[in-house]
Design a protein around this motif. Structure first.
Motif, mmCIF file in Angstrom:
data_model
loop_
_atom_site.group_PDB
_atom_site.id
_atom_site.type_symbol
_atom_site.label_atom_id
_atom_site.label_comp_id
_atom_site.label_asym_id
_atom_site.label_seq_id
_atom_site.Cartn_x
_atom_site.Cartn_y
_atom_site.Cartn_z
ATOM 1 N N VAL A 201 5.660 13.519 -7.132
ATOM 2 C CA VAL A 201 6.474 14.728 -7.053
ATOM 3 C C VAL A 201 7.915 14.400 -7.422
ATOM 4 C CG1 VAL A 201 5.013 15.791 -5.287
ATOM 5 C CG2 VAL A 201 6.944 14.365 -4.602
ATOM 6 N N VAL A 202 8.647 15.461 -7.775
ATOM 7 C CA VAL A 202 10.089 15.369 -8.020
ATOM 8 C C VAL A 202 10.747 16.420 -7.132
ATOM 9 C CG1 VAL A 202 11.949 15.549 -9.699
ATOM 10 C CG2 VAL A 202 9.753 14.593 -10.385
ATOM 11 N N VAL A 203 11.526 15.965 -6.159
ATOM 12 C CA VAL A 203 12.222 16.864 -5.242
ATOM 13 C C VAL A 203 13.692 16.490 -5.215
ATOM 14 C CG1 VAL A 203 10.237 17.409 -3.785
ATOM 15 C CG2 VAL A 203 11.553 15.362 -3.309
ATOM 16 N N ASP A 204 14.543 17.488 -5.389
ATOM 17 C CA ASP A 204 15.990 17.269 -5.390
ATOM 18 C C ASP A 204 16.397 16.170 -6.362
ATOM 19 O OD1 ASP A 204 16.467 19.256 -3.579
ATOM 20 O OD2 ASP A 204 16.541 17.932 -1.839
ATOM 21 N N GLY A 205 15.724 16.137 -7.521
ATOM 22 C CA GLY A 205 16.061 15.155 -8.533
ATOM 23 C C GLY A 205 15.531 13.760 -8.274
ATOM 24 N N GLU A 206 14.762 13.557 -7.207
ATOM 25 C CA GLU A 206 14.203 12.253 -6.870
ATOM 26 C C GLU A 206 12.715 12.227 -7.211
ATOM 27 O OE1 GLU A 206 15.732 9.645 -5.879
ATOM 28 O OE2 GLU A 206 17.682 10.347 -5.175
ATOM 29 N N TRP A 207 12.317 11.181 -7.950
ATOM 30 C CA TRP A 207 10.918 11.014 -8.343
ATOM 31 C C TRP A 207 10.247 10.006 -7.411
ATOM 32 C CZ3 TRP A 207 8.614 6.433 -10.112
ATOM 33 C CH2 TRP A 207 7.314 6.565 -10.599
ATOM 34 N N GLY A 208 9.069 10.371 -6.901
ATOM 35 C CA GLY A 208 8.368 9.459 -6.000
ATOM 36 C C GLY A 208 6.955 9.919 -5.723
ATOM 37 N N THR A 209 6.309 9.229 -4.806
ATOM 38 C CA THR A 209 4.923 9.493 -4.435
ATOM 39 C C THR A 209 4.859 9.909 -2.969
ATOM 40 O OG1 THR A 209 4.169 7.816 -6.006
ATOM 41 C CG2 THR A 209 2.589 8.541 -4.341
ATOM 42 N N VAL A 210 4.058 10.924 -2.677
ATOM 43 C CA VAL A 210 3.896 11.382 -1.287
ATOM 44 C C VAL A 210 3.139 10.309 -0.521
ATOM 45 C CG1 VAL A 210 2.935 13.150 0.210
ATOM 46 C CG2 VAL A 210 3.911 13.787 -1.988
ATOM 47 N N GLU A 211 3.812 9.711 0.454
ATOM 48 C CA GLU A 211 3.228 8.604 1.202
ATOM 49 C C GLU A 211 2.559 9.070 2.491
ATOM 50 O OE1 GLU A 211 4.742 4.143 2.284
ATOM 51 O OE2 GLU A 211 5.964 5.790 3.069
ATOM 52 N N ASP A 212 3.115 10.081 3.139
ATOM 53 C CA ASP A 212 2.567 10.519 4.421
ATOM 54 C C ASP A 212 2.917 11.983 4.640
ATOM 55 O OD1 ASP A 212 1.289 10.439 6.843
ATOM 56 O OD2 ASP A 212 2.957 9.538 7.931
ATOM 57 N N ILE A 213 2.023 12.704 5.292
ATOM 58 C CA ILE A 213 2.242 14.106 5.639
ATOM 59 C C ILE A 213 1.880 14.282 7.101
ATOM 60 C CG2 ILE A 213 1.613 16.511 5.192
ATOM 61 C CD1 ILE A 213 0.873 15.763 2.374
ATOM 62 N N THR A 214 2.816 14.787 7.883
ATOM 63 C CA THR A 214 2.553 15.100 9.277
ATOM 64 C C THR A 214 2.638 16.610 9.461
ATOM 65 O OG1 THR A 214 4.850 14.995 10.032
ATOM 66 C CG2 THR A 214 3.649 12.912 9.876
ATOM 67 N N LEU A 215 2.542 17.044 10.718
ATOM 68 C CA LEU A 215 2.609 18.481 10.979
ATOM 69 C C LEU A 215 4.011 19.033 10.788
ATOM 70 C CD1 LEU A 215 0.343 18.775 14.132
ATOM 71 C CD2 LEU A 215 -0.212 19.369 11.775
ATOM 72 N N THR A 216 5.023 18.169 10.787
ATOM 73 C CA THR A 216 6.398 18.673 10.706
ATOM 74 C C THR A 216 7.204 18.089 9.561
ATOM 75 O OG1 THR A 216 7.092 16.967 12.293
ATOM 76 C CG2 THR A 216 6.528 19.146 13.181
ATOM 77 N N PHE A 217 6.875 16.920 9.061
ATOM 78 C CA PHE A 217 7.665 16.332 7.988
ATOM 79 C C PHE A 217 6.759 15.631 6.978
ATOM 80 C CE2 PHE A 217 7.359 13.022 11.197
ATOM 81 C CZ PHE A 217 7.043 11.893 10.451
ATOM 82 N N LEU A 218 7.351 15.323 5.831
ATOM 83 C CA LEU A 218 6.635 14.702 4.725
ATOM 84 C C LEU A 218 7.493 13.551 4.208
ATOM 85 C CD1 LEU A 218 4.725 16.501 1.913
ATOM 86 C CD2 LEU A 218 6.472 14.856 1.282
ATOM 87 N N VAL A 219 6.869 12.421 3.896
ATOM 88 C CA VAL A 219 7.579 11.227 3.444
ATOM 89 C C VAL A 219 7.269 10.987 1.966
ATOM 90 C CG1 VAL A 219 7.926 8.748 3.767
ATOM 91 C CG2 VAL A 219 7.475 10.217 5.745
ATOM 92 N N VAL A 220 8.333 10.875 1.159
ATOM 93 C CA VAL A 220 8.203 10.597 -0.273
ATOM 94 C C VAL A 220 8.720 9.186 -0.527
ATOM 95 C CG1 VAL A 220 8.908 11.262 -2.596
ATOM 96 C CG2 VAL A 220 8.462 13.027 -0.879
ATOM 97 N N LEU A 221 7.871 8.323 -1.083
ATOM 98 C CA LEU A 221 8.253 6.965 -1.453
ATOM 99 C C LEU A 221 8.743 6.978 -2.892
ATOM 100 C CD1 LEU A 221 8.350 3.905 -0.826
ATOM 101 C CD2 LEU A 221 5.989 3.776 -1.663
ATOM 102 N N THR A 222 10.038 6.729 -3.108
ATOM 103 C CA THR A 222 10.619 6.789 -4.440
ATOM 104 C C THR A 222 10.259 5.540 -5.238
ATOM 105 O OG1 THR A 222 12.698 5.785 -3.704
ATOM 106 C CG2 THR A 222 12.521 8.189 -3.571
ATOM 107 N N TRP A 223 10.546 5.581 -6.532
ATOM 108 C CA TRP A 223 10.194 4.472 -7.424
ATOM 109 C C TRP A 223 10.943 3.192 -7.054
ATOM 110 C CZ3 TRP A 223 13.963 2.057 -10.318
ATOM 111 C CH2 TRP A 223 15.196 2.709 -10.397
ATOM 112 N N ASP A 224 12.131 3.326 -6.437
ATOM 113 C CA ASP A 224 12.897 2.149 -6.040
ATOM 114 C C ASP A 224 12.684 1.803 -4.569
ATOM 115 O OD1 ASP A 224 14.134 4.391 -5.098
ATOM 116 O OD2 ASP A 224 16.151 3.835 -5.729
ATOM 117 N N GLU A 225 11.530 2.246 -4.008
ATOM 118 C CA GLU A 225 11.065 1.884 -2.676
ATOM 119 C C GLU A 225 11.937 2.436 -1.555
ATOM 120 O OE1 GLU A 225 10.472 -2.308 -2.498
ATOM 121 O OE2 GLU A 225 8.777 -2.283 -3.896
#
Length: 357
Positions: A201-225
């Motif tokens: 995904v690309v969110v707010d200009g940041e490219w990364g991979t969805v690493e985790d999804i919880t009931l309240t938040f979502l974690v995006v792992l960017t290309w630079d870790e």
């Protein structure tokens, strides 16, 4: 202290521990044998993680039913019973969570092993993860409520609070509006299939991979870790790019600004040779064309393809670097230049004006 007062509680506690250890060992042996016989499902192996909470539940149940007859701390019998009840409720909730986790994980593992569609696997993984967390949250809430209700004072307070439950519900709803919004957004993501674990995904200009999804938040792992934590409501209320929707294949572009004398035909030939040497290029498309021109340069664009976002980034960088090095080594005149020669006079005759009179 007489002998019976010491031996009876010791025998009951020791016997409960021995029975607990034996039955826990027996359960583990049976599950291990079942796992060896049924290789098609990892359920039995997953259930082996329930051994410890099962032993705690069993031991607490045995002690809860015999602590009065065994005269374990008779002067504090009420406190002992209350503690054993609380431990029993907590361990039962622990056991239920472990059993639910084992069932969910084994079901997902069987589905992932038998499916060749990566998109569906990631979708099921996202749904299973959120369902598992919902079940855990419900079990924990019920267990905490049951533990609180064992105190008579809490029952009295609860009865008196029923009259104001409507007002409190309204106040709590207003105060927790954001949290409830994220909760329902998480459920919407799980079953609406808008974003999944593993999506690029690309969110707010940041490219990364969805690493985790919880009931309240979502974690995006960017290309630079780096890890970006975002509320799940963001993905239901704002636009974002999901490069994994409809397949992970990607098309990328590379741009050069060159002189008008650049050898375009030779560049195309060299471009094709470079693509064939890059293992990440999937061979679907590869072209080079002039897309714009200015008074000083031309804009040359190359189109490349790859199987996913990571590989298309690698192809773009390789093509940009190799073709630029080729131009520097063999056609340096094709690089942009700044004209510093004086401007030529206009060939048209100058008109006479009032300033010449």
């Amino acid at each position: 202290m007489d002998t019976e007062t010491f031996l009876r509680p010791t025998a009951v506690i020791g016997g409960s521990l021995l029975v607990t250890l034996f039955l826990g060992w027996l359960l583990d042996v049976l599950l291990r044998r079942a796992d060896a016989r049924h290789h098609e499902t990892p359920l039995w192996g997953q259930l082996r993680h329930c051994r410890l909470p099962f032993q705690v539940v069993l031991c607490t149940t045995l002690l809860r039913g015999s602590y009065r007859e065994a005269r374990i701390l008779p002067e504090h019998a009420f406190a002992v019973g209350r503690v054993l009840t609380l431990v029993l409720i907590a361990s039962a909730a622990w056991l239920l969570v472990r059993i639910a986790t084992a069932i969910v994980d084994s079901s997902y593992a069987r589905y992932a092993a038998g499916s060749s569609n990566d998109d569906r696997v990631r979708r099921v993984r996202t749904q299973v993860t959120l369902i598992q967390r919902v079940v855990t949250a419900v079990v924990v809430v019920v267990a905490v409520a049951a533990m609180l209700l064992t105190f008579p004072q809490m029952r009295t307070v609860g009865t008196s609070m029923l009259a104001s439950a409507g007002v409190l519900g309204i106040v709590a709803g207003i105060a927790a509006q954001s949290s409830l919004g994220n909760l329902f957004a998480g459920l919407q993501i799980a079953f609406g299939d808008t974003v999944r674990i593993g999506d690029t995904v690309v969110v707010d200009g940041e490219w990364g991979t969805v690493e985790d999804i919880t009931l309240t938040f979502l974690v995006v792992l960017t290309w630079d870790e780096r890890r970006i934590t975002m509320p799940v409501s963001y993905f239901t209320g704002k636009p974002y790019e999901n490069w994994s929707r409809g397949g992970a294949q990607m098309t990328g572009t590379v741009f050069w600004h060159l002189d008008h004398s650049a050898p375009l035909d030779l560049m195309r030939e060299q471009f094709q040779r470079i693509l064939k040497e890059i293992p990440e290029w999937d061979g679907r498309a590869g072209g080079l064309a002039v897309t714009d021109t200015t008074p000083h340069t031309i804009q040359v664009r190359a189109v490349v393809t790859a199987k996913d976002a990571s590989d298309v980034w690698t192809v773009r960088c390789e093509v940009r670097e190799r073709l630029l090095n080729w131009l520097v080594d063999h056609h340096p005149y094709a690089l942009p230049r700044i004209a510093t020669s004086p401007a030529l006079p206009s060939p048209r005759p100058r008109r006479s004006g009032p300033a010449d009179w």
